[in-house]
Design a protein around this motif. Structure first.
Motif, PDB file in Angstrom:
ATOM      1  N   ALA A 102       0.839  -1.209   0.000  1.00 27.21           N
ATOM      2  CA  ALA A 102       0.000   0.000   0.000  1.00 27.21           C
ATOM      3  C   ALA A 102       0.872   1.256   0.000  1.00 27.21           C
ATOM      4  CB  ALA A 102      -0.936  -0.001   1.208  1.00 27.21           C
ATOM      5  N   GLU A 103       1.941   1.239   0.768  1.00 28.56           N
ATOM      6  CA  GLU A 103       2.849   2.393   0.807  1.00 28.56           C
ATOM      7  C   GLU A 103       3.561   2.576  -0.529  1.00 28.56           C
ATOM      8  OE1 GLU A 103       3.807   2.294   5.572  1.00 28.56           O
ATOM      9  OE2 GLU A 103       4.913   0.968   4.226  1.00 28.56           O
ATOM     10  N   SER A 108       2.371   1.581  -3.406  1.00 26.19           N
ATOM     11  CA  SER A 108       1.319   2.017  -4.327  1.00 26.19           C
ATOM     12  C   SER A 108       1.033   3.509  -4.164  1.00 26.19           C
ATOM     13  CB  SER A 108       0.053   1.200  -4.086  1.00 26.19           C
ATOM     14  OG  SER A 108      -0.958   1.588  -4.980  1.00 26.19           O
ATOM     15  N   ASP A 109       0.975   3.981  -2.921  1.00 22.17           N
ATOM     16  CA  ASP A 109       0.761   5.406  -2.661  1.00 22.17           C
ATOM     17  C   ASP A 109       1.903   6.238  -3.243  1.00 22.17           C
ATOM     18  OD1 ASP A 109      -1.568   4.809  -1.336  1.00 22.17           O
ATOM     19  OD2 ASP A 109      -0.726   5.093   0.675  1.00 22.17           O
ATOM     20  N   TYR A 110       3.120   5.743  -3.097  1.00 21.64           N
ATOM     21  CA  TYR A 110       4.290   6.439  -3.652  1.00 21.64           C
ATOM     22  C   TYR A 110       4.150   6.555  -5.165  1.00 21.64           C
ATOM     23  CZ  TYR A 110       9.173   7.566  -4.660  1.00 21.64           C
ATOM     24  OH  TYR A 110      10.323   8.165  -5.106  1.00 21.64           O
ATOM     25  N   GLU A 159       1.550   9.132  -6.121  1.00 15.87           N
ATOM     26  CA  GLU A 159       1.981  10.509  -5.890  1.00 15.87           C
ATOM     27  C   GLU A 159       3.159  10.929  -6.770  1.00 15.87           C
ATOM     28  OE1 GLU A 159       2.723  11.409  -1.784  1.00 15.87           O
ATOM     29  OE2 GLU A 159       0.819  10.526  -1.152  1.00 15.87           O
TER      30      GLU A 159
END
Length: 76
Positions: free
Chosen positions: A42-43, A45-47, A50
């Motif tokens: 998830a982290e 994917s968020d990176y 963004e």
């Protein structure tokens, strides 16, 4: 993203660039090193959401390989 996780993501991304150059683009090697960092999919994917369009292609490639793995062997 804030604080420690953001710093860790930035360090991991820099390491991916270095490892990518050192290994001649070995995605699996780089992905295994990222998995050992403790960052969640998830982290990662968020990176990508963004910064995916502005980060180095090797980072996008490696993070995508972890977030969206391609299963070998196909359908049976």
């Amino acid at each position: 993203m804030h604080g420690f996780k953001e710093d860790l993501l930035n360090v991991v991304a820099r390491c991916v660039v270095e490892d990518w150059e050192m290994t001649g683009g070995n995605v699996e090697y780089c992905a295994n090193r990222v998995r050992k960092s403790g960052l969640s999919t998830a982290e990662l994917s968020d990176y990508l959401a963004e910064r995916g369009k502005v980060c180095p292609v090797c980072v996008t490639t490696v993070f995508n390989a972890i977030v969206n793995p391609i299963e070998e062997g196909g359908e049976k």
